[in-house]
Design a protein around this motif. Structure first.
Motif, PDB file in Angstrom:
ATOM      1  N   GLU A 130       0.835  -1.194   0.000  1.00  0.00           N
ATOM      2  CA  GLU A 130       0.000   0.000   0.000  1.00  0.00           C
ATOM      3  C   GLU A 130       0.871   1.245   0.000  1.00  0.00           C
ATOM      4  N   VAL A 131       1.943   1.203   0.802  1.00  0.00           N
ATOM      5  CA  VAL A 131       2.874   2.341   0.830  1.00  0.00           C
ATOM      6  C   VAL A 131       3.539   2.483  -0.536  1.00  0.00           C
ATOM      7  N   ALA A 176       9.503   0.876   3.955  1.00  0.00           N
ATOM      8  CA  ALA A 176       8.040   0.831   3.982  1.00  0.00           C
ATOM      9  C   ALA A 176       7.559  -0.136   5.060  1.00  0.00           C
ATOM     10  N   VAL A 177       8.225  -1.297   5.154  1.00  0.00           N
ATOM     11  CA  VAL A 177       7.842  -2.278   6.175  1.00  0.00           C
ATOM     12  C   VAL A 177       8.102  -1.711   7.570  1.00  0.00           C
ATOM     13  N   LEU A 178       9.237  -1.024   7.724  1.00  0.00           N
ATOM     14  CA  LEU A 178       9.566  -0.414   9.023  1.00  0.00           C
ATOM     15  C   LEU A 178       8.529   0.641   9.405  1.00  0.00           C
ATOM     16  N   ALA A 196       2.539  -2.263  11.969  1.00  0.00           N
ATOM     17  CA  ALA A 196       1.768  -3.502  12.107  1.00  0.00           C
ATOM     18  C   ALA A 196       2.523  -4.636  11.428  1.00  0.00           C
ATOM     19  N   ARG A 197       2.931  -5.627  12.171  1.00  0.00           N
ATOM     20  CA  ARG A 197       3.584  -6.781  11.568  1.00  0.00           C
ATOM     21  C   ARG A 197       2.530  -7.633  10.870  1.00  0.00           C
ATOM     22  N   PRO A 198       2.852  -8.130   9.686  1.00  0.00           N
ATOM     23  CA  PRO A 198       1.863  -8.948   8.981  1.00  0.00           C
ATOM     24  C   PRO A 198       1.488 -10.174   9.812  1.00  0.00           C
ATOM     25  N   ARG A 199       0.176 -10.393   9.963  1.00  0.00           N
ATOM     26  CA  ARG A 199      -0.263 -11.559  10.732  1.00  0.00           C
ATOM     27  C   ARG A 199      -0.808 -12.609   9.773  1.00  0.00           C
TER      28      ARG A 199
END
Ligand code: ZN
Length: 380
Positions: free
Chosen positions: A240-241, A369-371, A375-378
Protein backbone atom coordinates in the motif's frame (compact mmCIF):
# COMPACT_ATOMS: atom_id res chain seq x y z
CA UNK A 1 5.62 -15.53 -15.26
CA UNK A 2 8.33 -14.39 -17.63
CA UNK A 3 8.39 -17.15 -20.24
CA UNK A 4 5.46 -15.93 -22.29
CA UNK A 5 4.83 -15.73 -26.02
CA UNK A 6 2.88 -12.77 -27.48
CA UNK A 7 -0.68 -13.29 -28.75
CA UNK A 8 -1.33 -9.80 -30.15
CA UNK A 9 -2.74 -6.48 -28.94
CA UNK A 10 -6.58 -6.51 -28.94
CA UNK A 11 -7.84 -2.99 -28.15
CA UNK A 12 -4.20 -1.89 -27.78
CA UNK A 13 -3.59 -4.13 -24.74
CA UNK A 14 -0.58 -6.46 -24.84
CA UNK A 15 -1.65 -10.10 -24.49
CA UNK A 16 0.80 -12.93 -23.83
CA UNK A 17 0.46 -16.59 -22.94
CA UNK A 18 2.62 -18.71 -20.64
CA UNK A 19 3.69 -22.02 -22.14
CA UNK A 20 1.46 -23.83 -19.60
CA UNK A 21 -1.56 -22.64 -21.61
CA UNK A 22 -0.58 -25.18 -24.28
CA UNK A 23 -0.91 -27.93 -21.68
CA UNK A 24 -4.42 -26.89 -20.67
CA UNK A 25 -5.42 -26.54 -24.35
CA UNK A 26 -4.12 -30.02 -25.13
CA UNK A 27 -5.98 -31.47 -22.11
CA UNK A 28 -9.24 -29.76 -23.10
CA UNK A 29 -8.95 -30.80 -26.77
CA UNK A 30 -8.31 -34.37 -25.64
CA UNK A 31 -11.24 -34.29 -23.19
CA UNK A 32 -13.58 -33.11 -25.96
CA UNK A 33 -12.24 -35.36 -28.73
CA UNK A 34 -11.76 -38.57 -26.74
CA UNK A 35 -14.68 -38.63 -24.32
CA UNK A 36 -17.25 -35.81 -24.37
CA UNK A 37 -17.94 -35.64 -28.11
CA UNK A 38 -17.91 -39.41 -28.90
CA UNK A 39 -20.33 -40.01 -25.99
CA UNK A 40 -22.75 -37.17 -26.75
CA UNK A 41 -22.63 -37.37 -30.56
CA UNK A 42 -21.58 -40.92 -31.54
CA UNK A 43 -20.87 -42.33 -34.98
CA UNK A 44 -18.41 -39.74 -36.34
CA UNK A 45 -14.88 -40.34 -37.65
CA UNK A 46 -12.05 -39.52 -35.23
CA UNK A 47 -10.80 -36.51 -37.22
CA UNK A 48 -14.19 -34.80 -36.82
CA UNK A 49 -13.93 -35.21 -33.03
CA UNK A 50 -10.33 -33.92 -33.00
CA UNK A 51 -11.00 -30.95 -35.29
CA UNK A 52 -14.03 -29.93 -33.21
CA UNK A 53 -12.15 -30.57 -29.96
CA UNK A 54 -9.21 -28.37 -30.97
CA UNK A 55 -11.58 -25.64 -32.20
CA UNK A 56 -13.45 -25.86 -28.87
CA UNK A 57 -10.20 -25.50 -26.89
CA UNK A 58 -9.20 -22.44 -28.96
CA UNK A 59 -12.61 -20.80 -28.43
CA UNK A 60 -12.29 -21.57 -24.70
CA UNK A 61 -8.93 -19.73 -24.65
CA UNK A 62 -10.64 -16.82 -26.42
CA UNK A 63 -13.34 -16.73 -23.73
CA UNK A 64 -10.64 -16.69 -21.02
CA UNK A 65 -9.21 -13.70 -22.86
CA UNK A 66 -12.68 -12.08 -22.96
CA UNK A 67 -12.83 -12.42 -19.14
CA UNK A 68 -9.46 -10.65 -18.76
CA UNK A 69 -10.33 -8.02 -21.38
CA UNK A 70 -13.44 -7.32 -19.28
CA UNK A 71 -11.18 -6.38 -16.35
CA UNK A 72 -8.69 -4.51 -18.56
CA UNK A 73 -11.20 -2.43 -20.53
CA UNK A 74 -13.15 -1.34 -17.45
CA UNK A 75 -9.86 -0.46 -15.72
CA UNK A 76 -8.78 1.63 -18.69
CA UNK A 77 -12.21 3.23 -19.00
CA UNK A 78 -11.85 4.30 -15.35
CA UNK A 79 -8.47 5.89 -16.03
CA UNK A 80 -6.20 3.12 -14.66
CA UNK A 81 -3.09 2.09 -16.57
CA UNK A 82 -3.19 -1.48 -17.92
CA UNK A 83 0.18 -3.15 -18.36
CA UNK A 84 -0.71 -6.42 -20.04
CA UNK A 85 -2.75 -9.61 -19.90
CA UNK A 86 -1.11 -12.99 -19.36
CA UNK A 87 -2.92 -16.29 -19.91
CA UNK A 88 -1.59 -19.32 -18.06
CA UNK A 89 -2.40 -22.72 -16.58
CA UNK A 90 -5.08 -21.57 -14.12
CA UNK A 91 -6.68 -18.88 -16.26
CA UNK A 92 -5.47 -15.35 -16.82
CA UNK A 93 -4.21 -12.30 -15.04
CA UNK A 94 -4.47 -8.63 -15.89
CA UNK A 95 -1.57 -6.55 -14.65
CA UNK A 96 -2.50 -3.08 -13.40
CA UNK A 97 0.59 -1.15 -12.29
CA UNK A 98 -1.48 1.25 -10.16
CA UNK A 99 -4.02 0.55 -7.41
CA UNK A 100 -7.70 1.47 -7.85
CA UNK A 101 -8.20 4.88 -6.17
CA UNK A 102 -11.58 4.12 -4.59
CA UNK A 103 -13.83 1.14 -3.72
CA UNK A 104 -16.26 1.80 -6.57
CA UNK A 105 -13.50 1.55 -9.19
CA UNK A 106 -12.11 -1.53 -7.48
CA UNK A 107 -15.59 -3.14 -7.53
CA UNK A 108 -16.22 -2.26 -11.19
CA UNK A 109 -12.87 -3.67 -12.36
CA UNK A 110 -13.30 -6.88 -10.34
CA UNK A 111 -16.88 -7.58 -11.40
CA UNK A 112 -16.24 -6.97 -15.13
CA UNK A 113 -14.37 -10.27 -15.66
CA UNK A 114 -16.98 -12.66 -14.22
CA UNK A 115 -19.66 -10.60 -16.01
CA UNK A 116 -17.88 -11.20 -19.33
CA UNK A 117 -17.73 -14.94 -18.52
CA UNK A 118 -21.45 -15.00 -17.61
CA UNK A 119 -22.34 -13.26 -20.89
CA UNK A 120 -20.10 -15.62 -22.89
CA UNK A 121 -21.62 -18.63 -21.08
CA UNK A 122 -25.18 -17.44 -21.72
CA UNK A 123 -24.31 -16.65 -25.34
CA UNK A 124 -22.85 -20.10 -26.06
CA UNK A 125 -25.78 -21.90 -24.37
CA UNK A 126 -28.28 -19.71 -26.25
CA UNK A 127 -26.50 -20.38 -29.54
CA UNK A 128 -26.55 -24.13 -28.83
CA UNK A 129 -30.31 -23.99 -28.27
CA UNK A 130 -31.21 -21.70 -31.17
CA UNK A 131 -29.10 -23.22 -33.97
CA UNK A 132 -31.19 -25.19 -36.50
CA UNK A 133 -31.18 -28.99 -36.20
CA UNK A 134 -29.29 -29.23 -39.51
CA UNK A 135 -26.12 -28.12 -37.66
CA UNK A 136 -23.91 -31.15 -36.79
CA UNK A 137 -24.43 -32.51 -33.27
CA UNK A 138 -20.71 -32.17 -32.42
CA UNK A 139 -21.00 -28.38 -32.86
CA UNK A 140 -24.08 -28.17 -30.61
CA UNK A 141 -22.37 -30.31 -27.92
CA UNK A 142 -19.22 -28.15 -28.06
CA UNK A 143 -21.26 -24.94 -27.77
CA UNK A 144 -23.14 -26.33 -24.76
CA UNK A 145 -19.83 -27.39 -23.15
CA UNK A 146 -18.37 -23.91 -23.78
CA UNK A 147 -21.50 -22.37 -22.25
CA UNK A 148 -21.35 -24.41 -19.03
CA UNK A 149 -17.57 -24.07 -18.73
CA UNK A 150 -17.84 -20.27 -18.90
CA UNK A 151 -20.65 -20.26 -16.32
CA UNK A 152 -18.54 -22.43 -13.97
CA UNK A 153 -15.59 -20.09 -14.59
CA UNK A 154 -17.73 -17.08 -13.64
CA UNK A 155 -19.07 -18.71 -10.46
CA UNK A 156 -15.63 -19.99 -9.40
CA UNK A 157 -14.10 -16.54 -9.87
CA UNK A 158 -16.87 -15.03 -7.76
CA UNK A 159 -15.88 -17.11 -4.68
CA UNK A 160 -15.20 -14.50 -2.00
CA UNK A 161 -11.45 -14.70 -1.37
CA UNK A 162 -8.34 -12.97 -2.75
CA UNK A 163 -6.79 -13.30 -5.25
CA UNK A 164 -10.04 -14.35 -6.98
CA UNK A 165 -12.34 -11.66 -8.41
CA UNK A 166 -14.83 -12.43 -5.65
CA UNK A 167 -12.10 -11.55 -3.14
CA UNK A 168 -11.58 -8.19 -4.85
CA UNK A 169 -15.34 -7.62 -4.72
CA UNK A 170 -15.42 -8.51 -1.01
CA UNK A 171 -12.49 -6.15 -0.47
CA UNK A 172 -14.27 -3.30 -2.28
CA UNK A 173 -17.43 -3.83 -0.20
CA UNK A 174 -15.53 -3.87 3.13
CA UNK A 175 -13.48 -0.86 1.97
CA UNK A 176 -16.68 1.04 1.12
CA UNK A 177 -18.25 0.16 4.50
CA UNK A 178 -15.24 0.79 6.75
CA UNK A 179 -13.28 3.35 4.68
CA UNK A 180 -10.23 1.30 5.71
CA UNK A 181 -8.49 -0.13 2.65
CA UNK A 182 -5.84 -2.03 4.52
CA UNK A 183 -8.38 -3.80 6.72
CA UNK A 184 -10.46 -4.66 3.65
CA UNK A 185 -7.39 -6.20 1.99
CA UNK A 186 -6.65 -8.25 5.08
CA UNK A 187 -10.27 -9.53 5.30
CA UNK A 188 -10.24 -10.58 1.62
CA UNK A 189 -6.81 -12.21 1.93
CA UNK A 190 -7.78 -14.17 5.07
CA UNK A 191 -10.93 -15.31 3.33
CA UNK A 192 -8.82 -16.41 0.35
CA UNK A 193 -6.54 -18.41 2.62
CA UNK A 194 -9.53 -20.24 4.18
CA UNK A 195 -11.07 -20.78 0.74
CA UNK A 196 -7.79 -22.28 -0.52
CA UNK A 197 -7.68 -24.70 2.41
CA UNK A 198 -11.33 -25.74 1.88
CA UNK A 199 -10.84 -26.31 -1.86
CA UNK A 200 -7.63 -28.28 -1.30
CA UNK A 201 -9.47 -30.32 1.38
CA UNK A 202 -12.37 -31.13 -0.96
CA UNK A 203 -9.83 -32.05 -3.64
CA UNK A 204 -8.01 -34.42 -1.27
CA UNK A 205 -11.28 -36.11 -0.26
CA UNK A 206 -12.22 -36.48 -3.92
CA UNK A 207 -8.83 -37.97 -4.72
CA UNK A 208 -8.40 -40.31 -1.72
CA UNK A 209 -12.01 -41.30 -1.00
CA UNK A 210 -13.48 -41.46 -4.47
CA UNK A 211 -10.27 -42.02 -6.42
CA UNK A 212 -11.27 -39.19 -8.75
CA UNK A 213 -8.27 -37.69 -10.51
CA UNK A 214 -10.11 -34.33 -10.84
CA UNK A 215 -9.25 -33.91 -7.15
CA UNK A 216 -5.64 -33.15 -8.14
CA UNK A 217 -6.84 -29.99 -9.90
CA UNK A 218 -8.74 -28.82 -6.83
CA UNK A 219 -5.75 -29.49 -4.57
CA UNK A 220 -3.54 -27.51 -6.98
CA UNK A 221 -5.97 -24.61 -7.26
CA UNK A 222 -6.56 -24.58 -3.50
CA UNK A 223 -2.84 -24.63 -2.78
CA UNK A 224 -2.26 -21.77 -5.24
CA UNK A 225 -5.13 -19.72 -3.75
CA UNK A 226 -3.92 -20.16 -0.17
CA UNK A 227 -0.34 -19.41 -1.15
CA UNK A 228 -1.30 -16.21 -3.01
CA UNK A 229 -3.62 -15.09 -0.22
CA UNK A 230 -0.90 -15.51 2.42
CA UNK A 231 1.57 -13.62 0.20
CA UNK A 232 -0.95 -10.76 -0.08
CA UNK A 233 -1.45 -10.75 3.66
CA UNK A 234 2.29 -10.54 4.26
CA UNK A 235 3.04 -7.84 1.69
CA UNK A 236 -0.26 -5.89 1.87
CA UNK A 237 0.82 -3.04 4.19
CA UNK A 238 4.13 -2.52 2.40
CA UNK A 239 2.46 -2.68 -1.01
CA UNK A 240 0.00 0.00 0.00
CA UNK A 241 2.87 2.34 0.83
CA UNK A 242 4.69 1.36 -2.37
CA UNK A 243 1.56 1.98 -4.46
CA UNK A 244 1.69 5.66 -3.53
CA UNK A 245 5.40 6.16 -4.33
CA UNK A 246 6.68 7.81 -7.52
CA UNK A 247 10.11 7.03 -8.96
CA UNK A 248 11.26 10.57 -8.11
CA UNK A 249 10.98 9.54 -4.42
CA UNK A 250 12.84 6.24 -4.88
CA UNK A 251 15.62 7.10 -7.32
CA UNK A 252 19.19 8.10 -6.58
CA UNK A 253 19.29 11.68 -7.91
CA UNK A 254 22.28 13.21 -9.75
CA UNK A 255 23.97 9.83 -10.29
CA UNK A 256 27.63 9.51 -11.25
CA UNK A 257 27.73 9.03 -15.03
CA UNK A 258 30.11 7.53 -17.55
CA UNK A 259 31.08 9.82 -20.46
CA UNK A 260 30.07 7.94 -23.62
CA UNK A 261 32.78 9.58 -25.74
CA UNK A 262 35.60 8.28 -23.44
CA UNK A 263 37.55 5.24 -24.54
CA UNK A 264 37.17 2.12 -22.45
CA UNK A 265 40.77 2.51 -21.23
CA UNK A 266 40.28 6.17 -20.22
CA UNK A 267 37.08 5.38 -18.34
CA UNK A 268 38.67 2.36 -16.63
CA UNK A 269 41.22 4.69 -15.04
CA UNK A 270 38.42 7.00 -13.87
CA UNK A 271 36.30 4.07 -12.58
CA UNK A 272 39.21 2.83 -10.42
CA UNK A 273 38.58 5.73 -8.03
CA UNK A 274 34.77 5.37 -7.96
CA UNK A 275 32.46 3.18 -5.89
CA UNK A 276 29.95 1.78 -8.42
CA UNK A 277 29.84 -1.21 -10.75
CA UNK A 278 27.18 0.09 -13.18
CA UNK A 279 26.92 3.61 -14.60
CA UNK A 280 24.44 5.54 -16.70
CA UNK A 281 26.16 6.64 -19.91
CA UNK A 282 25.68 10.19 -21.22
CA UNK A 283 26.64 11.70 -24.57
CA UNK A 284 28.88 14.76 -25.00
CA UNK A 285 25.85 17.09 -24.91
CA UNK A 286 24.55 15.47 -21.70
CA UNK A 287 21.80 13.25 -23.13
CA UNK A 288 21.38 9.79 -21.51
CA UNK A 289 22.47 7.04 -23.92
CA UNK A 290 22.26 3.79 -21.94
CA UNK A 291 23.98 1.98 -19.09
CA UNK A 292 27.32 0.23 -18.82
CA UNK A 293 28.76 -2.16 -16.25
CA UNK A 294 32.39 -2.78 -15.37
CA UNK A 295 31.77 -6.42 -16.36
CA UNK A 296 30.76 -5.35 -19.89
CA UNK A 297 33.84 -3.10 -20.16
CA UNK A 298 36.06 -5.96 -18.99
CA UNK A 299 34.79 -8.11 -21.87
CA UNK A 300 36.34 -5.71 -24.41
CA UNK A 301 39.65 -7.31 -25.55
CA UNK A 302 42.67 -5.52 -24.01
CA UNK A 303 44.10 -4.45 -27.39
CA UNK A 304 40.77 -2.81 -28.35
CA UNK A 305 40.28 -0.79 -25.18
CA UNK A 306 42.18 2.26 -26.41
CA UNK A 307 40.05 2.50 -29.57
CA UNK A 308 36.58 1.43 -28.29
CA UNK A 309 34.33 4.10 -26.83
CA UNK A 310 32.11 3.50 -23.79
CA UNK A 311 29.09 4.46 -25.96
CA UNK A 312 29.78 1.48 -28.24
CA UNK A 313 29.74 -1.02 -25.36
CA UNK A 314 26.78 0.28 -23.35
CA UNK A 315 23.29 -1.28 -23.31
CA UNK A 316 20.82 1.06 -24.99
CA UNK A 317 17.01 1.26 -24.89
CA UNK A 318 14.81 -0.69 -25.33
CA UNK A 319 17.04 -3.29 -23.64
CA UNK A 320 17.74 -0.83 -20.84
CA UNK A 321 14.78 0.60 -18.98
CA UNK A 322 14.09 4.35 -19.45
CA UNK A 323 11.29 5.90 -17.43
CA UNK A 324 10.00 9.19 -16.02
CA UNK A 325 10.06 10.64 -12.49
CA UNK A 326 6.25 10.63 -12.12
CA UNK A 327 5.89 6.93 -12.96
CA UNK A 328 4.67 4.84 -9.97
CA UNK A 329 7.28 2.55 -8.46
CA UNK A 330 4.93 -0.42 -8.92
CA UNK A 331 5.26 0.03 -12.72
CA UNK A 332 8.90 -1.09 -12.71
CA UNK A 333 8.76 -3.60 -9.82
CA UNK A 334 9.99 -6.96 -11.04
CA UNK A 335 11.49 -5.45 -14.22
CA UNK A 336 14.90 -4.71 -12.76
CA UNK A 337 17.14 -7.70 -12.31
CA UNK A 338 20.45 -9.32 -12.97
CA UNK A 339 20.12 -9.57 -16.71
CA UNK A 340 22.62 -7.34 -18.55
CA UNK A 341 21.16 -3.89 -19.12
CA UNK A 342 18.57 -4.25 -16.39
CA UNK A 343 20.68 -3.50 -13.32
CA UNK A 344 19.60 0.18 -13.50
CA UNK A 345 16.58 2.11 -14.73
CA UNK A 346 17.29 5.57 -16.14
CA UNK A 347 14.93 8.29 -14.92
CA UNK A 348 14.70 10.94 -17.65
CA UNK A 349 12.86 14.25 -17.67
CA UNK A 350 12.80 16.63 -20.68
CA UNK A 351 15.59 14.64 -22.32
CA UNK A 352 17.94 14.98 -19.32
CA UNK A 353 19.00 12.27 -16.87
CA UNK A 354 17.62 13.18 -13.42
CA UNK A 355 18.32 9.94 -11.57
CA UNK A 356 18.70 6.15 -11.60
CA UNK A 357 16.79 3.38 -9.84
CA UNK A 358 18.72 0.25 -8.85
CA UNK A 359 17.43 -2.97 -7.22
CA UNK A 360 19.19 -1.63 -4.11
CA UNK A 361 17.08 1.57 -4.17
CA UNK A 362 13.95 -0.58 -4.41
CA UNK A 363 15.04 -2.96 -1.63
CA UNK A 364 15.85 0.01 0.61
CA UNK A 365 12.43 1.58 -0.10
CA UNK A 366 10.66 -1.75 0.58
CA UNK A 367 12.46 -2.21 3.89
CA UNK A 368 11.70 1.37 4.94
CA UNK A 369 8.04 0.83 3.98
CA UNK A 370 7.84 -2.28 6.18
CA UNK A 371 9.57 -0.41 9.02
CA UNK A 372 7.11 2.50 8.67
CA UNK A 373 4.01 0.28 8.89
CA UNK A 374 4.50 -0.84 12.48
CA UNK A 375 1.77 -3.50 12.11
CA UNK A 376 3.58 -6.78 11.57
CA UNK A 377 1.86 -8.95 8.98
CA UNK A 378 -0.26 -11.56 10.73
CA UNK A 379 -1.00 -14.93 9.21
CA UNK A 380 -4.01 -16.74 10.62
ZN1 ZN B 1 -11.01 -12.26 -13.27
Amino acid sequence: MHATFPLGRPAGIRVGAHWSVLLIMALLAELLAQSLLPEAAPGQPAFVYWATGIAGAVVFLASLLAHELGHALVARHRGLAVDRITLWLLGGSTELPGEPPDPRTSFAVAVAGPLASLLAGGGFLGLGLLLPTAVPAVVIVTLTWLGWTNLVLAVFNLLPGSPLDGGRILQAVVWQRTADKRRAQAVAARSGNVLGLVLAGIGLVELLWFGSFAGVWLVGIGWFLGFSARAELATGPAREVLGRLRLSEVMTPHPETAPGWFTVRAFAEQAATRRFRTYPVVSFDGRPVGIVSLAALARVPAQARASTRVEDVCVKPPRCLVTGPDVPLTAILGRLGDRPGQDLALVVEDGALVGVVSPDDIARTLELAVLATDARPRVP
